[in-house]
Design a protein around this motif. Sequence first.
Motif, PDB file in Angstrom:
ATOM      1  N   HIS A 166       0.845  -1.192   0.000  1.00  0.00           N
ATOM      2  CA  HIS A 166       0.000   0.000   0.000  1.00  0.00           C
ATOM      3  C   HIS A 166       0.882   1.244   0.000  1.00  0.00           C
ATOM      4  O   HIS A 166       1.863   1.310   0.744  1.00  0.00           O
ATOM      5  CB  HIS A 166      -0.899   0.017   1.237  1.00  0.00           C
ATOM      6  N   ALA A 167       0.514   2.234  -0.804  1.00  0.00           N
ATOM      7  CA  ALA A 167       1.254   3.499  -0.849  1.00  0.00           C
ATOM      8  C   ALA A 167       0.258   4.648  -0.746  1.00  0.00           C
ATOM      9  O   ALA A 167      -0.075   5.304  -1.739  1.00  0.00           O
ATOM     10  CB  ALA A 167       2.071   3.604  -2.137  1.00  0.00           C
ATOM     11  N   PRO A 168      -0.257   4.908   0.448  1.00  0.00           N
ATOM     12  CA  PRO A 168      -1.277   5.951   0.632  1.00  0.00           C
ATOM     13  C   PRO A 168      -0.736   7.339   0.302  1.00  0.00           C
ATOM     14  O   PRO A 168       0.451   7.618   0.463  1.00  0.00           O
ATOM     15  CB  PRO A 168      -1.622   5.842   2.122  1.00  0.00           C
ATOM     16  N   ARG A 169      -1.640   8.218  -0.132  1.00  0.00           N
ATOM     17  CA  ARG A 169      -1.258   9.568  -0.514  1.00  0.00           C
ATOM     18  C   ARG A 169      -1.643  10.615   0.532  1.00  0.00           C
ATOM     19  O   ARG A 169      -1.414  11.806   0.328  1.00  0.00           O
ATOM     20  CB  ARG A 169      -1.893   9.929  -1.864  1.00  0.00           C
ATOM     21  N   SER A 170      -2.214  10.185   1.622  1.00  0.00           N
ATOM     22  CA  SER A 170      -2.576  11.114   2.692  1.00  0.00           C
ATOM     23  C   SER A 170      -2.561  10.372   4.017  1.00  0.00           C
ATOM     24  O   SER A 170      -2.626   9.133   4.065  1.00  0.00           O
ATOM     25  CB  SER A 170      -3.968  11.712   2.460  1.00  0.00           C
ATOM     26  N   GLU A 171      -2.486  11.140   5.089  1.00  0.00           N
ATOM     27  CA  GLU A 171      -2.527  10.532   6.419  1.00  0.00           C
ATOM     28  C   GLU A 171      -3.859   9.837   6.653  1.00  0.00           C
ATOM     29  O   GLU A 171      -3.914   8.784   7.306  1.00  0.00           O
ATOM     30  CB  GLU A 171      -2.282  11.604   7.480  1.00  0.00           C
ATOM     31  N   ALA A 172      -4.929  10.418   6.127  1.00  0.00           N
ATOM     32  CA  ALA A 172      -6.249   9.796   6.280  1.00  0.00           C
ATOM     33  C   ALA A 172      -6.282   8.416   5.635  1.00  0.00           C
ATOM     34  O   ALA A 172      -6.877   7.472   6.182  1.00  0.00           O
ATOM     35  CB  ALA A 172      -7.329  10.697   5.668  1.00  0.00           C
ATOM     36  N   GLU A 173      -5.619   8.266   4.483  1.00  0.00           N
ATOM     37  CA  GLU A 173      -5.557   6.956   3.845  1.00  0.00           C
ATOM     38  C   GLU A 173      -4.736   5.982   4.687  1.00  0.00           C
ATOM     39  O   GLU A 173      -5.061   4.794   4.762  1.00  0.00           O
ATOM     40  CB  GLU A 173      -4.941   7.076   2.443  1.00  0.00           C
ATOM     41  N   VAL A 174      -3.683   6.469   5.325  1.00  0.00           N
ATOM     42  CA  VAL A 174      -2.897   5.616   6.218  1.00  0.00           C
ATOM     43  C   VAL A 174      -3.780   5.085   7.335  1.00  0.00           C
ATOM     44  O   VAL A 174      -3.767   3.886   7.649  1.00  0.00           O
ATOM     45  CB  VAL A 174      -1.701   6.395   6.817  1.00  0.00           C
ATOM     46  N   VAL A 175      -4.561   5.965   7.938  1.00  0.00           N
ATOM     47  CA  VAL A 175      -5.462   5.564   9.020  1.00  0.00           C
ATOM     48  C   VAL A 175      -6.425   4.480   8.546  1.00  0.00           C
ATOM     49  O   VAL A 175      -6.644   3.471   9.235  1.00  0.00           O
ATOM     50  CB  VAL A 175      -6.236   6.791   9.555  1.00  0.00           C
ATOM     51  N   ASP A 176      -7.007   4.664   7.372  1.00  0.00           N
ATOM     52  CA  ASP A 176      -7.956   3.677   6.844  1.00  0.00           C
ATOM     53  C   ASP A 176      -7.286   2.322   6.629  1.00  0.00           C
ATOM     54  O   ASP A 176      -7.858   1.267   6.956  1.00  0.00           O
ATOM     55  CB  ASP A 176      -8.557   4.168   5.519  1.00  0.00           C
ATOM     56  N   ILE A 177      -6.080   2.323   6.091  1.00  0.00           N
ATOM     57  CA  ILE A 177      -5.360   1.075   5.826  1.00  0.00           C
ATOM     58  C   ILE A 177      -5.017   0.365   7.134  1.00  0.00           C
ATOM     59  O   ILE A 177      -5.178  -0.850   7.266  1.00  0.00           O
ATOM     60  CB  ILE A 177      -4.097   1.346   4.994  1.00  0.00           C
ATOM     61  N   VAL A 178      -4.549   1.125   8.109  1.00  0.00           N
ATOM     62  CA  VAL A 178      -4.182   0.529   9.395  1.00  0.00           C
ATOM     63  C   VAL A 178      -5.416  -0.026  10.092  1.00  0.00           C
ATOM     64  O   VAL A 178      -5.383  -1.136  10.651  1.00  0.00           O
ATOM     65  CB  VAL A 178      -3.475   1.570  10.280  1.00  0.00           C
ATOM     66  N   ARG A 179      -6.517   0.700  10.058  1.00  0.00           N
ATOM     67  CA  ARG A 179      -7.733   0.204  10.716  1.00  0.00           C
ATOM     68  C   ARG A 179      -8.262  -1.049  10.036  1.00  0.00           C
ATOM     69  O   ARG A 179      -8.745  -1.969  10.707  1.00  0.00           O
ATOM     70  CB  ARG A 179      -8.796   1.306  10.730  1.00  0.00           C
ATOM     71  N   ALA A 180      -8.171  -1.107   8.708  1.00  0.00           N
ATOM     72  CA  ALA A 180      -8.602  -2.318   8.001  1.00  0.00           C
ATOM     73  C   ALA A 180      -7.705  -3.495   8.361  1.00  0.00           C
ATOM     74  O   ALA A 180      -8.181  -4.621   8.575  1.00  0.00           O
ATOM     75  CB  ALA A 180      -8.580  -2.071   6.494  1.00  0.00           C
ATOM     76  N   ALA A 181      -6.401  -3.258   8.443  1.00  0.00           N
ATOM     77  CA  ALA A 181      -5.475  -4.319   8.826  1.00  0.00           C
ATOM     78  C   ALA A 181      -5.706  -4.757  10.261  1.00  0.00           C
ATOM     79  O   ALA A 181      -5.619  -5.948  10.591  1.00  0.00           O
ATOM     80  CB  ALA A 181      -4.039  -3.841   8.659  1.00  0.00           C
ATOM     81  N   LEU A 182      -6.040  -3.814  11.121  1.00  0.00           N
ATOM     82  CA  LEU A 182      -6.315  -4.128  12.519  1.00  0.00           C
ATOM     83  C   LEU A 182      -7.567  -4.986  12.642  1.00  0.00           C
ATOM     84  O   LEU A 182      -7.582  -5.975  13.400  1.00  0.00           O
ATOM     85  CB  LEU A 182      -6.480  -2.824  13.299  1.00  0.00           C
TER      86      LEU A 182
END
Length: 400
Positions: A4-20
């Motif tokens: 994953h290569a998110p383009r914003s901090e908000a996208e990072v949050v979404d990716i981490v929450r999905a992985a969690l």
Amino acid sequence: MILHAPRSEAEVVDIVRAALAARRPLALQGGGTRAGFGHAVAAEAGLSTSALSGILRYTPGEMVMTALAGTPLEEVEAALAGQGQRLAFEPGDHRPAMGTQGVPTIGGVFAANVSGPRRIVAGAARDSLLGIRFVNGRGEALSAGGRVMKNVTGLDLVKLMAGSYGTLGLMTEVTFRVLPQPERVETLVFSGLEDQAAAELMAAAMALPADVSGAAHLPESVRGRFLAGALPEGAATLLRLEGHAASVAIRAETLTKALSARAPLQRLGPEQSESLWRAVRDIHPYAEDGTQRPLWRVSVAPMAGPGLVAALRMEAGVDAFYDWQGGLVWLRMEAEPEAALLRGLIARAGGGHATLLRANPAARAAIPAFEPQPAPLAALTARVKASLDPHGLFNPGRMG
């Protein structure tokens, strides 16, 4: 691996929450240039800051810059050079030694606390880091620190994240201080000294009012791999001076008067000095050549290094050179990593740290890459990890 290569901090949050939610570990990385540090990460998906790129704020008058974590280091250094400034801690490029590709990023530099020859006077990377934004293992976007050194809110958390190798969270933004470029750089090269004599000379130089900004020793075994073999014959002991031209001249004379009786002396100008110290910084003699010969980064008391290397040579094939006034020893083993032998000798030499940077996959899997921590410190580390990444989502297994 899915990267994953998110383009914003908000996208990072979404990716981490999905992985969690899926209990799916993530391998965190910047440009991937230090992917071999530590143990291989046990994760099927990766999270990269490579698309989080750009300088957000830069105030040359305040000597402070804020950038997204995935900003290429080259871009940061070019912007600073345009204003006559630089990173104080002189981060190295580990791609040649690690045999990796990719692009070094400013966030990766701080995540690995990458600090070059100037560390002896300017401190480590973490000492220049003022503030961060990051996403923790709970999927929360947090900030710590600020844009000035007197703002110490969260300062301990800032320092914890520097050098955590992506095990506590993904830094999305970093704020750091910078310094002016020097007007002149010169290097004094003392030739022919054995390791112990070189350590004594470097200690004497650091005790003088000469503001030495780099002190390294290149034994004869590696000396020919610097400046295309243009250094004088014999081992080379290096002292770097930086600053206003008149000041450099005065300090060079101070060192010359105090130390020239110890060994033949030659002075190098700015161009050769820059090339020489870049090679020291980037571990040039031990670039990966396809053999995967083990490479160690050893930190000990400056005067302990020569004795450690001498004792090690009695038991194993090893090549070495010294930075940080002898306090940083780069060791390349000719065969096996010899981890137990090395760490035992370090303990008997008064203590220190040995980090295995490079080895074949079997050795990397079997040997603790980072110095094993004493029980109290290991317990504290575990509590910090549990607070920021309670489910072990980030870079599982790396710090083994």
